[in-house]
Design an enzyme around this catalytic site. Structure first.
Site, PDB file in Angstrom:
ATOM      1  CB  CYS A  49      22.779 -19.562 -12.868  1.00 40.69           C
ATOM      2  SG  CYS A  49      21.501 -20.598 -12.124  1.00 40.69           S
ATOM      3  CB  CYS A  52      19.499 -17.844 -12.774  1.00 42.20           C
ATOM      4  SG  CYS A  52      20.402 -18.324 -11.280  1.00 42.20           S
ATOM      5  CB  CYS A 392      20.225 -45.346  -7.978  1.00 42.05           C
ATOM      6  SG  CYS A 392      19.828 -45.793  -6.285  1.00 42.05           S
ATOM      7  CB  CYS A 395      19.736 -49.029  -7.442  1.00 37.39           C
ATOM      8  SG  CYS A 395      18.442 -47.795  -7.220  1.00 37.39           S
TER       9      CYS A 395
END
Length: 488
Positions: A49, A52, A392, A395
């Site tokens: 990860c 991580c 977005c 948007c």
């Protein structure tokens, strides 16, 4: 039974020594060992990860500080790729997942910072009382002799200031370490009575700053908080990801270098003392800070210092309400003072990330970094500005309505504008944390943008602009109704 306990202790020590101050538990020992801690932070992770891996060194740095805390706070990690039973038991579905355990049981999810300094402050705030009572001189010297600023209340008797101090400790325990005392020997040694004092760790002592910041106000809790946040970092405080809330005032001069008071205290002080010598000339006018280059590598890029990040000398950025000003000259005290003076006098050019200025403009004006001041701030018109991101969804849904609004008002003394906040630097006046974010700027008060939180249909915008326009609209009355031709 004795053999089992001995085995557990041996196991505990083995994991502690193998993994440093961070303890690594498994399916076979988690249930027993977690019971040995009054409070613990457990990180459930996967070796592959990315988040991580990024957090791992910060977690390691925080662990020894919290292990020596009073009371101790254990930092534990569990590898969910091999210890599946434990991870399944606690509902781990993403990495890293962090949980706070009290007396062996999960108490809450951890939602604090993920840098070492922030983890330490947050978890200290979760352990023990919000303010530790100091009963002996030894306890006082131990509390004030650590590596962090600490806040101590000295109270010979009950008082309104003591009541307020304890209330502040309750609300600010995640950000500061608090203690209080009524012990006569401590009060005599410290020389304070009915006072609140912040003690600076010895490693940060210097000839330019006081080593003890004393609160001089009354028992108003807001004033005490303001003192702690704004009056206790000194002339050039150590700015980290965990204490950014203490460095939000502008203008601020940030000096980046390899600040590390653990591995290189001498080198850290060498450069900081030079910053302090300049900073003393700007008391109450400009805030100064020093920050670690590696910890703020992304900020260095956004402040226009990317090409100088490998310099063996400090690099500098000044942040003001007008923008970000990277210092191009090599660091020296004379160059630093000259540059700060140039910025304050308005003779320096701000750095900005910007798309090219559009050759043509439509009804919706396109603002970019390079034309924002002229198009938006200097225009003698009211402005509605949208900060958006191309990816977005909200948007994209707003776009046709925003175009229709601009077309409807294209004869009015109002600018309808938009800016791609991912491709351009958003001016410091505007706080943009999500997309789309809209602001209304009255033409006579551009320095005080008003967040637009109304509806996002065309009629909602028209009603708002009709009501709040400085001089009124030609085609709409104040209630948003279209005027008849005879009214025009």
């Amino acid at each position: 039974m004795i053999w089992v306990q001995a085995a557990l202790v041996a196991s505990f020590l083995a994991f502690a020594s193998a993994g440093g101050a961070v303890l690594e538990y498994t399916d076979g020992n988690f249930e027993d060992l977690i019971q040995t801690h009054d409070i613990a932070l457990v990180k459930f992770y996967a070796p592959w990860c990315g988040h991580c891996k990024k957090m791992a060194p910060e977690y390691e740095k925080a662990a020894p500080k919290l292990a020596s805390n009073d009371p101790p706070v254990a930092l534990i990690k569990v590898d969910c790729t091999t210890e599946k039973t434990v991870c399944d038991k606690f509902g781990v579905k993403g990495f890293p997942t962090l949980k706070i355990f009290r007396n062996g049981s999960p108490a809450q999810d951890y939602d604090g910072p993920r840098d070492a300094d922030g983890i330490v402050k947050f978890m200290r705030g979760q352990s023990g009382p919000s303010s530790k009572e100091l009963k002996t001189v030894d306890e006082f010297e131990k509390f004030t002799g650590g590596d962090e600023n600490v806040v101590v209340g000295f109270f010979e008797s009950e008082s309104k200031l003591k009541d307020s101090f304890l209330k502040v400790a309750d609300t600010e325990r995640d950000r500061f370490a608090f203690a209080h005392t009524s012990n006569k020997d401590i009060i005599k040694k410290a020389g304070y009575s009915d006072d609140v004092v912040v003690f600076v760790p010895k490693k940060l002592h210097n000839k330019f700053d006081t080593n003890e910041f004393k609160y001089d106000g009354n028992y108003d809790t807001d004033k005490i908080k303001n003192f702690l946040v704004h009056e206790t970092v000194g002339l050039a405080g150590i700015r980290t990801q965990g204490n950014l809330f203490q460095f939000e005032q502008k203008p601020i001069v940030i000096v980046y270098y390899n600040v590390d008071y653990v591995k290189d205290p001498k080198g850290s002080n060498y450069w900081r003392n030079r910053v302090l010598k300049v900073a003393q000339n700007y008391k109450r006018k400009v805030q100064f800070a020093v920050s670690n280059k590696e910890e703020f590598s992304s900020e260095i890029e956004t402040n226009g210092l990317g090409e100088r990040k490998d310099s063996d000398k400090p690099i500098v950025a000044v942040l003001t309400n007008e923008g970000k000003f990277p210092m191009d000259q090599e660091f020296s005290m004379d160059n630093l003072q000259q540059f700060v003076d140039e910025v304050l006098a308005g003779n320096a050019e701000p750095y900005m990330k910007s798309e090219p200025i559009p050759d043509e403009q439509g009804d919706v004006k396109v603002a970019v970094g390079k034309n924002f001041k002229q198009l938006i701030m200097n225009a003698d018109k009211d402005v509605l500005i949208e900060f958006y991101a191309p990816w977005c969804g909200h948007c994209k849904s707003l776009a046709p309505k925003y175009e229709e609004l601009a077309q409807k008002l294209n004869k009015e003394d109002v600018i309808i504008a938009k800016m791609d906040a991912t491709a351009n630097d958003v001016p410091p006046l505007f706080e943009v944390r999500g997309f789309p974010t809209l602001f209304w700027l009255p033409k006579n008060a551009k320095s005080n943008p008003i967040p637009y939180n109304g509806g996002r249909e065309v009629k909602d915008f028209v009603n708002f602009i009709s009501k709040h326009s400085t001089d009124g609209l030609k085609g709409f009355s104040r209630d948003g109704k279209k005027k008849k031709h005879t009214e025009l």
